[in-house]
Design a protein around this motif. Structure first.
Motif, PDB file in Angstrom:
ATOM      1  N   ILE A 158      -1.564  -6.872   2.071  1.00  0.00           N
ATOM      2  CA  ILE A 158      -2.604  -5.861   1.950  1.00  0.00           C
ATOM      3  C   ILE A 158      -2.133  -4.518   2.500  1.00  0.00           C
ATOM      4  O   ILE A 158      -2.429  -3.466   1.942  1.00  0.00           O
ATOM      5  CB  ILE A 158      -3.896  -6.324   2.675  1.00  0.00           C
ATOM      6  N   LEU A 159      -1.374  -4.528   3.564  1.00  0.00           N
ATOM      7  CA  LEU A 159      -0.735  -3.326   4.092  1.00  0.00           C
ATOM      8  C   LEU A 159      -1.683  -2.147   4.279  1.00  0.00           C
ATOM      9  O   LEU A 159      -1.682  -1.190   3.526  1.00  0.00           O
ATOM     10  CB  LEU A 159       0.428  -2.917   3.172  1.00  0.00           C
TER      11      LEU A 159
ATOM     12  N   LEU B 182       8.704  -4.066   2.679  1.00  0.00           N
ATOM     13  CA  LEU B 182       8.317  -5.164   1.794  1.00  0.00           C
ATOM     14  C   LEU B 182       8.940  -4.999   0.410  1.00  0.00           C
ATOM     15  O   LEU B 182       9.468  -5.951  -0.178  1.00  0.00           O
ATOM     16  CB  LEU B 182       6.789  -5.219   1.681  1.00  0.00           C
ATOM     17  N   GLN B 183       8.885  -3.775  -0.123  1.00  0.00           N
ATOM     18  CA  GLN B 183       9.470  -3.530  -1.440  1.00  0.00           C
ATOM     19  C   GLN B 183      10.989  -3.700  -1.387  1.00  0.00           C
ATOM     20  O   GLN B 183      11.602  -4.178  -2.339  1.00  0.00           O
ATOM     21  CB  GLN B 183       9.104  -2.113  -1.908  1.00  0.00           C
TER      22      GLN B 183
ATOM     23  N   ALA C 295       8.739   3.439  -5.243  1.00  0.00           N
ATOM     24  CA  ALA C 295       9.830   3.980  -6.067  1.00  0.00           C
ATOM     25  C   ALA C 295      11.055   4.284  -5.206  1.00  0.00           C
ATOM     26  O   ALA C 295      12.197   4.053  -5.627  1.00  0.00           O
ATOM     27  CB  ALA C 295       9.360   5.235  -6.803  1.00  0.00           C
ATOM     28  N   LEU C 296      10.828   4.795  -3.994  1.00  0.00           N
ATOM     29  CA  LEU C 296      11.943   5.083  -3.096  1.00  0.00           C
ATOM     30  C   LEU C 296      12.673   3.796  -2.715  1.00  0.00           C
ATOM     31  O   LEU C 296      13.911   3.742  -2.724  1.00  0.00           O
ATOM     32  CB  LEU C 296      11.432   5.790  -1.842  1.00  0.00           C
ATOM     33  N   ALA C 297      11.916   2.756  -2.405  1.00  0.00           N
ATOM     34  CA  ALA C 297      12.537   1.476  -2.047  1.00  0.00           C
ATOM     35  C   ALA C 297      13.338   0.915  -3.222  1.00  0.00           C
ATOM     36  O   ALA C 297      14.437   0.385  -3.043  1.00  0.00           O
ATOM     37  CB  ALA C 297      11.464   0.483  -1.607  1.00  0.00           C
ATOM     38  N   ASN C 298      12.800   1.063  -4.426  1.00  0.00           N
ATOM     39  CA  ASN C 298      13.529   0.590  -5.608  1.00  0.00           C
ATOM     40  C   ASN C 298      14.824   1.361  -5.788  1.00  0.00           C
ATOM     41  O   ASN C 298      15.846   0.813  -6.194  1.00  0.00           O
ATOM     42  CB  ASN C 298      12.661   0.734  -6.857  1.00  0.00           C
ATOM     43  N   LEU C 299      14.766   2.663  -5.480  1.00  0.00           N
ATOM     44  CA  LEU C 299      15.956   3.493  -5.629  1.00  0.00           C
ATOM     45  C   LEU C 299      17.020   3.127  -4.593  1.00  0.00           C
ATOM     46  O   LEU C 299      18.203   2.983  -4.912  1.00  0.00           O
ATOM     47  CB  LEU C 299      15.580   4.976  -5.475  1.00  0.00           C
TER      48      LEU C 299
END
Length: 1096
Positions: free
Chosen positions: A163-164, A337-338, A370-374
């Motif tokens: 839930i964060l 988490l991401q 998106a930053l974590a994915n990058l």
């Protein structure tokens, strides 16, 4: 690929045809609308055949021929519709005139109207040709397959349980769903900013145990633009039965009957995610359809949206406002988490730097993910994954929007807003029939989908956490370029055009106009995009009359070719990165122009108001350029959404009232020459209070003027409550307006993020700002009448919602940067008044500059987040407050603080220390030896200093010292026996003085030295032979050494095997002796790869 290109042509064509079917036209034009209706219906039938053609074209020559035939007809049809559309725009008054006898029809039989008659005939021919093609398809055995090409619906099995930071939000939404009322069918609204996590919150509520228990049936539908009764009902049927594509569409009555059979007298929850509808009648029709389903009392609709107008349209029974962003800790947890999903380990990163990047997003979940994915995305990602994500994009137009990015060179940063406007210019963003969305709204949604699929990467952000630029995924660039190489082409300098004859969107990089002419000679005249990086000549454009987008990108370009007027279908002209300062008046004949991106405002054409379709007018931001001329009739451009500058004039149609009708303005607006506004009443005519989408405002007056009415005018420029940035320049009032300082208006600026006050020289106090919870940046320049910063600055009169449990207050709750510059009469800056209060808890950067009378700074003990402290030209400041509590401090810079006698202990985490021209300082700050992160030190023009303490710092990598007491005979470098402490030193700079004749010998014992810079050794004639022993040296810079003539011997220079850069700057004697090929010292340095001689 042929089937994809054909689908692109037909899809774009039908989109344009539908827009003309809906057009408000009369007379002969209206009769053509019947042809358009037939064309649209025929195209829809043909599009339903394309999936079957895709499967068969590889094995059937007949299908391949049919696809090519269809593509040709669609291309010809597109040209004809472009011409028709142009005529519609060219004669708007004639077309909309209700009485035919008052004006001739644009399709009358007059001999001057033969061209429009020809277009009408071409339209009829297209209808016939499409009928022929449909019959041919049936002959070769193509069959109709109806596919709902929609966005993937929510799959609860993929729901993340984290839930964060939304625990209270989930409980709030669940409570509204479970406990609120027992009406026949009520609607709950979930309202929040784009990217704030509305959909995730709705998913969490949807899967909540209480909700599952309360509602027998739960349905989820992603709406976006597609708010038509039949389509929505079919999507609900899909959700009910979990149908996957292909899915045969049902008529409205059939869909309602199917829902009745499954849901009558059953309590259900229907989630409508991402709703944009603002048409109340359309919503009521949809609601009546849902009522016919016959669910039991207590059934509910949960609707997510970011638009207040949707909430009003739907008349929700209750609304949950997703107001607060994630906390910084929750943001960091989401990032981790991401990262974990991507197999990343956050522990491997610099947490301080990573947290800073995450915090820039202001608690908005989407860009954090998106930053974590990058950062943690699979660096060895297979091309097949990119292809899969591309192929799974839910619509042809979305694929086309993404593919368009490949007209830019690989790895180029692309401005988000510009990209959306390019999509719009090509017709990719037409909202569905009957939808009141703007094309820009559609573009933003498409952009977010591409971002969520990690196809757009490497984002940059502006100061308000808005996405500024992105890049196309590197693998995707190559994949799409190959897939659609005959549609999008990107040609580099010196390349041949190859198959450019079939290109529709073309970018070229050229070295000369001749090269450009040769390149474009074979290009099809039906080109829709032309992006030129390089020189351009007069005649090169006239061939391409169907161009929609023209981008010129080269500072050598100083004027537009006159032939641009022939490009009558232009929607977008981008000359942002040129030196074009004057637009030809003929540009106002380009009636379909929607976007202008200009390098300068100074010479805009007359009659600009004739560009009635203009939506975006950008001008490059140049603070040094203020010679802008007012432009007449801006108020006529009622479709304008972006206006970089408005210059107030004194003449009719140049006054500030021109801003009044521009109701759609958004983003940033700078209003210049406010001295031309007569009074506050005239200022109110700009109607800024009603312009809720304007994020940033700048108000600027001229410097020299006779009459001063600034207070009255600024009072009348009251902005809207959504404002996030405010800049006030050259304001000569003695006080700020009530909307800035009055406690009764304390909520007006409650969303403000950045405030800049420049040269408000008559004001005696700084406005109260401490109570503004979202304020992150404050910059104050040249407020010369302010003598004291005290209680009023902290905003105590408005501190009613940020009290602490201790009984005090927290002021400047979110402030990150505070810059105070050139306040020549500022004497005192007091600390926050109450002992229980906390000021600047998040401050990261504090700069105080040119406050020559300032004698004290406030207590800094609570600034636990401060990373950079800069104090310059505060000549009366003798002492600094205690610094050892600044646990995050990384950089301390003290410059020209002539009275400063002592620096307190610095924190252990300090990384950079700069002390320049502090002539009363006798010693370095105490405790430097404990600074295990200290890597860079610069000390210059501090004559009382001794450098012995430096040898206790073992972590130094960069050291710049010098300009000490000029009576010294030698440079006071640390003792030779301490050189072991400098094992990590990589860069050394020495500032000398005119009498120095030799360098410190200790330098030769620095084992890691890679760069040495020597300034102002005035009496030095020759560099020492031992210099050749510094074999790690890669860069040597010699500057302002007037008498230097000789380098070390050739043998010594040859030992510097790592030396790749030699720069000689303002050492005239040595430069002459090192002249390439002829100087007597040249043979010593000829082997060095990079030699820079500034005066040769």
């Amino acid at each position: 690929m042929s089937h994809l290109l054909t689908a692109i042509h037909t899809g774009l064509l039908r989109s344009k045809v539908l827009s003309l079917v809906d057009a408000n036209v009369n007379g002969r034009v209206r009769s053509s609308q019947k042809d358009f209706q037939r064309i649209s219906e025929r195209l829809e039938e043909i599009e339903a055949l394309l999936p079957d053609a895709e499967r068969k074209h590889g094995d059937s020559m007949a299908v391949q021929v049919w696809l090519d035939d269809l593509k040709t007809v669609a291309s010809e049809a597109d040209d004809a519709i472009e011409e028709f559309s142009y005529e519609v725009h060219l004669h708007p008054m004639e077309i909309q005139q209700p009485k035919r006898d008052k004006v001739r029809s644009i399709f009358s039989s007059n001999k001057h109207d033969s061209f429009p008659n020809e277009i009408a005939q071409r339209i009829r021919n297209i209808s016939s040709e499409l009928g022929r093609i449909y019959k041919e398809a049936k002959k070769i055995g193509l069959v109709t397959i109806e596919i709902t090409n929609e966005y993937d619906e929510f799959d609860p099995s993929k729901m993340n349980s984290e839930i964060l930071g939304r625990v209270n939000d989930v409980s709030g939404v669940v409570d509204l769903l479970v406990n609120e009322g027992n009406e026949e069918l009520s609607t709950v609204g979930l309202l929040g900013e784009p990217g704030s996590g509305k959909t995730i919150l709705a998913q969490l509520a949807y899967t909540n145990a209480e909700v599952k228990k309360c509602f027998t049936i739960r349905l989820w539908v992603s709406v976006f633009m597609d708010f038509t009764e039949e389509r929505l009902l079919n999507k609900i049927v899909q959700s009910l039965h979990e149908f996957k594509s292909p899915y045969k569409m049902r008529k409205k009555e059939e869909a309602i009957k199917l829902l009745q059979d499954n849901m009558q007298k059953i309590k259900f929850l229907l989630v409508l995610d991402d709703v944009w509808i603002e048409d109340r009648e359309k919503w009521e029709r949809m609601r009546q359809c849902l009522l016919k389903v016959g669910g039991s009392r207590g059934s509910k609709i949960l609707m997510t949206t970011h638009n207040d107008n949707v909430i009003s349209t739907v008349k929700v029974s209750s609304t949950y406002h997703l107001g607060e962003s994630l906390t910084e800790q929750d943001s960091w947890d989401l990032f981790k988490l991401q990262a974990l999903k991507n197999g990343g380990e956050v522990e491997s990163l610099d947490e301080v730097e990573c947290r800073r990047m995450v915090n820039r997003f202001g608690g908005m979940p989407m860009p954090i993910k998106a930053l974590a994915n990058l950062v943690f995305g699979n660096k060895d990602e297979e091309l097949s994954s990119i292809m899969s994500r591309f192929n799974c994009l839910p619509s042809l137009m979305l694929k086309l929007c993404f593919s368009y990015c490949c007209i830019f060179p690989k790895n180029k940063a692309i401005e988000k807003d510009s990209l959306i406007q390019l999509w719009m210019a090509q017709g990719f963003l037409q909202p569905p029939k009957g939808n009141i969305l703007k094309m820009e709204d559609v573009g933003n949604k498409y952009f977010n989908i591409l971002l969520q699929n990690s196809l757009l990467t490497e984002l940059t952000f502006d100061g308000y956490n808005n996405i500024k630029t992105c890049k196309m995924h590197k693998l995707a660039h190559g994949f799409v370029s190959d897939l659609l190489k005959n549609y999008f082409m990107n040609i580099g300098k010196g390349s041949t055009c190859g198959e450019a004859s079939s290109a529709v969107h073309l970018s070229v990089i050229v070295g000369s106009s001749v090269e450009l002419i040769n390149m474009l000679d074979v290009v099809s005249p039906k080109l829709r995009t032309l992006y030129i990086k390089g020189a351009i000549n007069e005649d090169v454009l006239s061939k391409f009359s169907y161009i929609h987008v023209l981008i010129l990108d080269d500072y050598a370009i100083e004027e537009l070719p006159a032939s641009i007027v022939k490009l009558k279908h232009l929607r977008c002209i981008d000359i942002f990165w040129t030196r074009v300062h004057r637009l030809p008046d003929s540009i106002t004949k380009l009636h379909k122009l929607e976007t202008l991106r200009l390098a300068s405002w100074s010479k805009l054409p007359r009659n600009l108001e004739s560009l009635t379709n203009l939506r975006h007018l950008y001008v490059k931001d140049c603070l040094m350029q203020r010679d802008y001329d007012p432009v007449e009739g801006i108020g006529s451009l009622v479709n304008l959404q972006t206006l970089s500058y408005f210059v107030v004039g004194q003449e009719e149609r140049c006054r500030i009232e021109e801003l009044g009708p521009l109701e759609q303005l958004q983003g940033k607006l700078k209003i210049l020459r406010l001295e031309n506004v007569k009074n506050g009443e005239e200022a109110k005519q700009a109607n800024l209070l009603a312009k809720k989408k304007i994020q940033c405002l700048m108000f600027e007056w001229g410097v020299e003027r006779k009459e001063i009415n600034d207070e009255d005018v600024l009072e009348g420029l009251k902005p809207n409550t959504n404002l996030r940035g405010l800049t006030i320049v050259n304001y000569k009032g003695s006080k700020f307006p009530t909307w800035m300082v009055s406690a009764s208006n304390s909520l007006l600026l409650h969303n403000i993020v950045k405030i800049k006050l420049w040269n408000c020289s008559e004001c005696e106090t700084i406005p109260s700002l401490g109570h503004l919870r979202h304020l992150r940046i404050v910059e104050i320049f040249e407020m010369h009448n302010v003598k004291r910063i005290g209680e009023e600055f902290y905003g105590y009169s408005s501190l009613n919602d940020i009290s602490l449990s201790s009984g005090g207050y927290q002021v400047f709750h979110s402030l990150r940067k505070l810059h105070i510059h050139d306040m020549e009469n500022l004497v005192e800056w007091s600390s926050v008044p109450s002992d229980n209060s906390v000021a600047f808890p998040c401050l990261e950067q504090l700069t105080v500059n040119k406050c020559n009378k300032l004698t004290c700074l406030p207590d800094m003990s609570g600034l636990e987040c401060l990373e950079e402290l800069v104090i310059t030209e505060c000549k009366m400041l003798a002492h600094l407050p205690e610094l050892d509590d600044l646990v995050s401090l990384q950089k301390l810079r003290l410059t020209d603080d002539h009275s400063l006698e002592w620096i307190p202990d610095v924190p252990e985490g300090l990384c950079t220390l700069e002390i320049l021209r502090c002539r009363k300082l006798e010693e370095l700050p105490r405790g430097l030896k404990w600074c295990r992160s200290l890597e860079a030190v610069q000390i210059s023009d501090c004559p009382l200093f001794e450098l012995d303490d430096l040898d206790l710092i073992t972590t130094l990598k960069i050291l710049t010292v010098g300009d000490f007491d000029q009576d010294l005979d030698e440079f006071p470098f640390p003792r030779p026996q301490t050189m072991d402490y400098f094992v990590s030193l990589e860069k050394l700079g020495l500032y000398g003085w005119p009498t120095l004749t030799f360098l410190p010998e200790q330098i030769q014992y620095l084992p890691s030295l890679t760069e040495l810079t020597i300034w102002d050794y005035g009496a030095l004639e020759a560099l020492p032979e031992w210099l050749g022993d510094i074999q790690s040296l890669g860069t040597l810079k010699l500057c302002f050494c007037d008498n230097l003539k000789y380098l070390p011997s050739a043998e010594a220079m040859a030992r510097l095997t790592n030396l790749i850069v030699l720069k000689i700057d303002n050492c005239l004697l040595l430069e002459e002796r090192c002249a390439r090929g002829s100087g007597p010292e040249w043979y010593k340095i000829a082997h060095i790869p990079n030699i820079i001689l500034d005066h040769l």
